[in-house]
Scaffold this active site. Structure first.
Site, PDB file in Angstrom:
ATOM      1  N   GLU A  14      53.653  44.132  -8.652  1.00 53.56           N
ATOM      2  CA  GLU A  14      55.073  44.321  -9.441  1.00 53.56           C
ATOM      3  C   GLU A  14      55.734  45.892  -9.830  1.00 53.56           C
ATOM      4  O   GLU A  14      56.748  45.792  -9.789  1.00 53.56           O
ATOM      5  CB  GLU A  14      55.220  43.302 -10.715  1.00 53.56           C
ATOM      6  CG  GLU A  14      54.728  41.772 -10.222  1.00 53.56           C
ATOM      7  CD  GLU A  14      54.481  41.041 -11.543  1.00 53.56           C
ATOM      8  OE1 GLU A  14      54.580  41.396 -12.823  1.00 53.56           O
ATOM      9  OE2 GLU A  14      54.237  39.658 -11.357  1.00 53.56           O
ATOM     10  N   ARG A  57      58.542  35.100 -27.457  1.00 53.03           N
ATOM     11  CA  ARG A  57      59.123  33.820 -27.114  1.00 53.03           C
ATOM     12  C   ARG A  57      59.466  32.932 -28.530  1.00 53.03           C
ATOM     13  O   ARG A  57      60.357  32.319 -28.453  1.00 53.03           O
ATOM     14  CB  ARG A  57      58.440  33.339 -26.120  1.00 53.03           C
ATOM     15  CG  ARG A  57      58.755  34.104 -24.581  1.00 53.03           C
ATOM     16  CD  ARG A  57      57.737  33.708 -23.722  1.00 53.03           C
ATOM     17  NE  ARG A  57      57.895  34.241 -22.473  1.00 53.03           N
ATOM     18  CZ  ARG A  57      57.234  34.092 -21.277  1.00 53.03           C
ATOM     19  NH1 ARG A  57      55.880  33.543 -21.401  1.00 53.03           N
ATOM     20  NH2 ARG A  57      57.502  34.685 -20.024  1.00 53.03           N
ATOM     21  N   THR A  65      55.139  30.120 -22.178  1.00 49.72           N
ATOM     22  CA  THR A  65      56.400  30.100 -21.526  1.00 49.72           C
ATOM     23  C   THR A  65      57.414  29.384 -21.934  1.00 49.72           C
ATOM     24  O   THR A  65      58.487  30.057 -22.019  1.00 49.72           O
ATOM     25  CB  THR A  65      55.843  29.363 -19.995  1.00 49.72           C
ATOM     26  OG1 THR A  65      54.830  30.279 -19.488  1.00 49.72           O
ATOM     27  CG2 THR A  65      57.064  29.645 -19.156  1.00 49.72           C
ATOM     28  N   ARG A 116      50.769  39.836 -22.652  1.00 49.52           N
ATOM     29  CA  ARG A 116      51.078  38.329 -22.449  1.00 49.52           C
ATOM     30  C   ARG A 116      50.837  37.729 -23.825  1.00 49.52           C
ATOM     31  O   ARG A 116      51.548  36.738 -24.011  1.00 49.52           O
ATOM     32  CB  ARG A 116      49.888  37.715 -21.565  1.00 49.52           C
ATOM     33  CG  ARG A 116      50.177  38.235 -20.063  1.00 49.52           C
ATOM     34  CD  ARG A 116      51.045  37.518 -19.211  1.00 49.52           C
ATOM     35  NE  ARG A 116      50.898  36.134 -19.037  1.00 49.52           N
ATOM     36  CZ  ARG A 116      51.883  35.386 -18.318  1.00 49.52           C
ATOM     37  NH1 ARG A 116      52.977  35.909 -17.736  1.00 49.52           N
ATOM     38  NH2 ARG A 116      51.485  34.060 -18.301  1.00 49.52           N
ATOM     39  N   LYS A 146      64.488  40.026 -20.019  1.00 54.27           N
ATOM     40  CA  LYS A 146      65.191  39.154 -19.041  1.00 54.27           C
ATOM     41  C   LYS A 146      66.708  39.275 -19.451  1.00 54.27           C
ATOM     42  O   LYS A 146      67.190  39.774 -20.450  1.00 54.27           O
ATOM     43  CB  LYS A 146      64.595  37.869 -18.989  1.00 54.27           C
ATOM     44  CG  LYS A 146      63.270  37.796 -18.391  1.00 54.27           C
ATOM     45  CD  LYS A 146      62.751  36.162 -18.415  1.00 54.27           C
ATOM     46  CE  LYS A 146      61.504  36.331 -17.538  1.00 54.27           C
ATOM     47  NZ  LYS A 146      61.158  34.485 -17.505  1.00 54.27           N
ATOM     48  N   ASN A 172      63.496  32.876 -21.624  1.00 53.57           N
ATOM     49  CA  ASN A 172      62.447  33.221 -22.701  1.00 53.57           C
ATOM     50  C   ASN A 172      62.278  34.556 -22.770  1.00 53.57           C
ATOM     51  O   ASN A 172      61.003  35.189 -23.189  1.00 53.57           O
ATOM     52  CB  ASN A 172      61.163  32.498 -22.227  1.00 53.57           C
ATOM     53  CG  ASN A 172      60.847  32.670 -20.720  1.00 53.57           C
ATOM     54  OD1 ASN A 172      61.284  33.615 -20.150  1.00 53.57           O
ATOM     55  ND2 ASN A 172      59.787  31.955 -20.189  1.00 53.57           N
ATOM     56  N   TYR A 179      59.018  36.784  -7.818  1.00 52.10           N
ATOM     57  CA  TYR A 179      58.742  35.390  -8.098  1.00 52.10           C
ATOM     58  C   TYR A 179      57.950  34.750  -6.977  1.00 52.10           C
ATOM     59  O   TYR A 179      58.195  33.495  -6.690  1.00 52.10           O
ATOM     60  CB  TYR A 179      59.895  34.527  -8.577  1.00 52.10           C
ATOM     61  CG  TYR A 179      60.109  35.115 -10.029  1.00 52.10           C
ATOM     62  CD1 TYR A 179      58.954  34.994 -10.892  1.00 52.10           C
ATOM     63  CD2 TYR A 179      61.419  35.560 -10.477  1.00 52.10           C
ATOM     64  CE1 TYR A 179      59.206  35.302 -12.493  1.00 52.10           C
ATOM     65  CE2 TYR A 179      61.471  35.604 -11.823  1.00 52.10           C
ATOM     66  CZ  TYR A 179      60.458  35.584 -12.915  1.00 52.10           C
ATOM     67  OH  TYR A 179      60.866  36.139 -14.128  1.00 52.10           O
ATOM     68  N   PHE A 206      62.455  25.027  -9.896  1.00 50.27           N
ATOM     69  CA  PHE A 206      63.234  25.768 -10.826  1.00 50.27           C
ATOM     70  C   PHE A 206      63.331  27.199 -10.160  1.00 50.27           C
ATOM     71  O   PHE A 206      64.122  28.029 -10.779  1.00 50.27           O
ATOM     72  CB  PHE A 206      62.429  25.837 -12.071  1.00 50.27           C
ATOM     73  CG  PHE A 206      61.169  26.352 -12.027  1.00 50.27           C
ATOM     74  CD1 PHE A 206      60.985  27.935 -11.824  1.00 50.27           C
ATOM     75  CD2 PHE A 206      60.020  25.774 -11.900  1.00 50.27           C
ATOM     76  CE1 PHE A 206      59.861  28.363 -11.878  1.00 50.27           C
ATOM     77  CE2 PHE A 206      58.599  26.245 -11.868  1.00 50.27           C
ATOM     78  CZ  PHE A 206      58.753  27.357 -11.934  1.00 50.27           C
ATOM     79  N   HIS A 220      59.338  38.935 -19.208  1.00 53.00           N
ATOM     80  CA  HIS A 220      58.406  38.543 -18.461  1.00 53.00           C
ATOM     81  C   HIS A 220      57.322  39.738 -18.313  1.00 53.00           C
ATOM     82  O   HIS A 220      57.498  40.820 -18.933  1.00 53.00           O
ATOM     83  CB  HIS A 220      58.947  38.881 -16.830  1.00 53.00           C
ATOM     84  CG  HIS A 220      57.915  39.365 -15.793  1.00 53.00           C
ATOM     85  ND1 HIS A 220      57.322  37.967 -15.263  1.00 53.00           N
ATOM     86  CD2 HIS A 220      57.154  40.173 -15.095  1.00 53.00           C
ATOM     87  CE1 HIS A 220      56.514  38.445 -14.297  1.00 53.00           C
ATOM     88  NE2 HIS A 220      56.202  39.787 -14.364  1.00 53.00           N
TER      89      HIS A 220
HETATM   90  P1  IDP Z   1      55.618  33.137 -17.220  1.00 50.92           P
HETATM   91  O1  IDP Z   1      56.680  33.769 -17.375  1.00 50.92           O
HETATM   92  O2  IDP Z   1      54.962  32.751 -18.867  1.00 50.92           O
HETATM   93  O3  IDP Z   1      54.358  34.055 -16.597  1.00 50.92           O
HETATM   94  P2  IDP Z   1      55.500  31.568 -15.014  1.00 50.92           P
HETATM   95  O4  IDP Z   1      55.261  29.874 -14.888  1.00 50.92           O
HETATM   96  O5  IDP Z   1      55.042  32.369 -14.226  1.00 50.92           O
HETATM   97  O6  IDP Z   1      55.710  31.632 -16.523  1.00 50.92           O
HETATM   98  O7  IDP Z   1      57.127  30.918 -14.667  1.00 50.92           O
HETATM   99  C1  IDP Z   1      58.096  32.223 -14.449  1.00 50.92           C
HETATM  100  C2  IDP Z   1      59.174  32.053 -15.156  1.00 50.92           C
HETATM  101  O8  IDP Z   1      59.946  30.922 -14.490  1.00 50.92           O
HETATM  102  C3  IDP Z   1      59.122  31.511 -16.619  1.00 50.92           C
HETATM  103  O9  IDP Z   1      59.172  32.835 -17.630  1.00 50.92           O
HETATM  104  C4  IDP Z   1      60.666  30.831 -16.791  1.00 50.92           C
HETATM  105  O10 IDP Z   1      61.615  31.652 -17.005  1.00 50.92           O
HETATM  106  C5  IDP Z   1      60.721  29.936 -15.764  1.00 50.92           C
HETATM  107  N1  IDP Z   1      60.099  28.684 -15.600  1.00 50.92           N
HETATM  108  C6  IDP Z   1      58.692  28.333 -15.665  1.00 50.92           C
HETATM  109  N2  IDP Z   1      58.391  27.019 -15.372  1.00 50.92           N
HETATM  110  C7  IDP Z   1      59.601  26.506 -15.494  1.00 50.92           C
HETATM  111  C8  IDP Z   1      60.003  25.326 -15.397  1.00 50.92           C
HETATM  112  O11 IDP Z   1      59.015  24.264 -15.414  1.00 50.92           O
HETATM  113  N3  IDP Z   1      61.353  25.016 -15.445  1.00 50.92           N
HETATM  114  C9  IDP Z   1      62.292  25.873 -15.596  1.00 50.92           C
HETATM  115  N4  IDP Z   1      61.900  27.375 -15.615  1.00 50.92           N
HETATM  116  C10 IDP Z   1      60.730  27.359 -15.523  1.00 50.92           C
HETATM  117 MG    MG Z   2      54.215  34.163 -14.593  1.00 51.44          MG
END
Ligand code: IDP
Ligand code: MG
Length: 143
Positions: A133, A105, A94, A88, A12, A119, A52, A60, A122
């Site tokens: 994707e 992370r 996350t 993963r 990212k 973080n 997304y 968010f 992805h």
């Molecule tokens: P992942 O990247 O671990 O699969 P996802 O739930 O798919 O997590 O969320 C996508 C991205 O959105 C996360 O990597 C993070 O950057 C952001 N994100 C997820 N949940 C939140 C939140 O509750 N607040 C702010 N940003 C979030």
């Molecule tokens: Mg995800």
């Protein structure tokens, strides 16, 4: 027997800005996975909204798309047996505050106080997500 899989990885904009692209790729290669395509690009908001789509409507998602469009990302297609699950696990949870030490992370990111969680990485979360994707980011890639 498990199948050979491919997954989409993005370093990212926070990771690219902080000079961590090489460290992320190093960990993926050291684990034993093989990059089969790579591209550095600044994504536009239309691509990111599709990427997304599962998060459409969440509070968010606006900050997430703005953040993801804020600079170049390193997009990778990575191949290996059970690579979707494996990357993963390398990425960690996350939330970087609670992501396990040893994970990308957990080791390399911390809460920045921003509206979006920054973080570093992805990684696709299922074979269906990976196929969708990879097609989105590498429309021209031979299968
Ligand atoms: P992942 O990247 O671990 O699969 P996802 O739930 O798919 O997590 O969320 C996508 C991205 O959105 C996360 O990597 C993070 O950057 C952001 N994100 C997820 N949940 C939140 C939140 O509750 N607040 C702010 N940003 C979030
Ligand atoms: Mg995800």
């Amino acid at each position: 027997m498990s199948d050979l899989q491919r997954t989409l990885v993005l370093v990212k904009p926070d990771g690219v800005r902080r000079g961590l692209s090489g460290e992320v790729l190093r960990r993926i290669e050291a684990k034993g996975y093989r990059p089969v395509a790579a591209r550095l690009r600044t994504a536009d908001e239309a691509l990111l909204a599709e990427h997304y789509a599962e998060h459409a409507g969440k509070p968010f998602v606006g900050p997430l798309i703005t953040f993801m469009a804020s600079g170049p990302v390193l997009a990778l297609v990575v191949e290996g047996y059970r690579v979707i699950e494996g990357v993963r696990a390398l990425a960690g949870a996350t939330d970087p505050t609670t992501a396990a030490p040893g994970s990308i992370r957990g080791d390399l990111a911390a809460d920045t106080g921003a509206a979006v969680i920054e973080n570093i990485i992805h990684a696709s979360d299922s074979p269906e997500s990976a196929a969708r994707e990879i097609a989105l980011w590498f429309a021209d890639l031979d299968s």
